[in-house]
Design a protein around this motif. Structure first.
Motif, PDB file in Angstrom:
ATOM      1  N   ARG A 121       9.234 -12.103  39.220  1.00 37.96           N
ATOM      2  CA  ARG A 121       8.161 -11.097  39.378  1.00 37.96           C
ATOM      3  C   ARG A 121       8.682  -9.840  40.069  1.00 37.96           C
ATOM      4  O   ARG A 121       8.245  -8.730  39.777  1.00 37.96           O
TER       5      ARG A 121
ATOM      6  N   PHE B 140       9.650  -6.799  37.865  1.00 36.35           N
ATOM      7  CA  PHE B 140       8.668  -6.146  36.986  1.00 36.35           C
ATOM      8  C   PHE B 140       8.087  -4.877  37.590  1.00 36.35           C
ATOM      9  O   PHE B 140       7.753  -4.841  38.778  1.00 36.35           O
TER      10      PHE B 140
ATOM     11  N   PHE C 143       5.232  -7.562  27.621  1.00 36.21           N
ATOM     12  CA  PHE C 143       6.192  -8.408  26.893  1.00 36.21           C
ATOM     13  C   PHE C 143       5.734  -8.554  25.447  1.00 36.21           C
ATOM     14  O   PHE C 143       4.545  -8.723  25.190  1.00 36.21           O
TER      15      PHE C 143
ATOM     16  N   PRO D 214       2.960 -11.374  30.770  1.00 33.37           N
ATOM     17  CA  PRO D 214       3.984 -11.529  31.809  1.00 33.37           C
ATOM     18  C   PRO D 214       3.559 -12.478  32.938  1.00 33.37           C
ATOM     19  O   PRO D 214       4.383 -13.229  33.454  1.00 33.37           O
ATOM     20  N   SER D 215       2.277 -12.477  33.307  1.00 31.78           N
ATOM     21  CA  SER D 215       1.808 -13.384  34.367  1.00 31.78           C
ATOM     22  C   SER D 215       1.932 -14.837  33.939  1.00 31.78           C
ATOM     23  O   SER D 215       2.308 -15.701  34.745  1.00 31.78           O
TER      24      SER D 215
ATOM     25  N   HIS E 131       9.031  -3.020  29.951  1.00 31.22           N
ATOM     26  CA  HIS E 131       8.755  -3.617  28.642  1.00 31.22           C
ATOM     27  C   HIS E 131       9.960  -4.437  28.197  1.00 31.22           C
ATOM     28  O   HIS E 131      11.095  -4.026  28.377  1.00 31.22           O
TER      29      HIS E 131
END
Length: 151
Positions: free
Chosen positions: A48, A51, A57, A74-75, A140
């Motif tokens: 994390r 980011f 993503f 992403p999470s 990204h």
């Protein structure tokens, strides 16, 4: 003589620019290496930390002969990394291209993904990074995935 003097004046500026570019390139690579180190360790906090806010993503999938752009959350990815799993998630990359302009970096990395020591799939990642107050962060990621014709 004028040309010699001009060359002598411009050479240090060119050298300083090259040094700065090299430092930035290494910093960009370090962010991506940290991302994959976090995956291998199962460390969601480390992943994390790489980011940018609002990171996105995508993966390019081939379903039934049709190319599709698939969003990934992403999470959800970070949660999956942090959940205990039997095999190490080992994505082995090389840096093919690193392009930087001001606070934007674009990085192309061929990869092979292994679950433990077992080959799973391969492809290419395309990372877009932005330099924020805390350094280079991933904004990204888009990738391809296949089981053959790697690299």
């Amino acid at each position: 003589m004028k040309y010699l003097l001009l060359s002598a004046l411009l050479l240090p500026a060119t050298y300083a620019t090259a040094q700065t570019a090299s430092v930035e390139t290494e910093a960009v690579k370090k962010t991506i290496q940290t991302f994959f180190e976090g995956m291998r360790k199962g460390d969601s906090t480390l992943v994390r930390s790489t980011f940018a806010p609002g990171a996105v993503f995508h993966t390019i999938a081939n379903r039934n002969g049709t190319t599709q752009l698939m969003p990934e959350n992403p999470s959800d990815f970070v949660k999956a990394v942090g959940k205990p799993h039997k095999e190490v998630w080992d994505e082995r990359i090389t840096f093919d291209k690193v392009l930087i302009d001001a606070n934007l970096a674009s990085v192309w990395t061929p990869y092979e993904f292994y679950l433990g020591s077992t080959f799973s799939h391969c492809g290419y990642n395309s990372f877009q990074l932005v330099k924020l107050a805390g350094g280079w962060k991933i904004a990204h990621v888009i990738d391809t995935r296949r089981k053959e014709k790697c690299k």
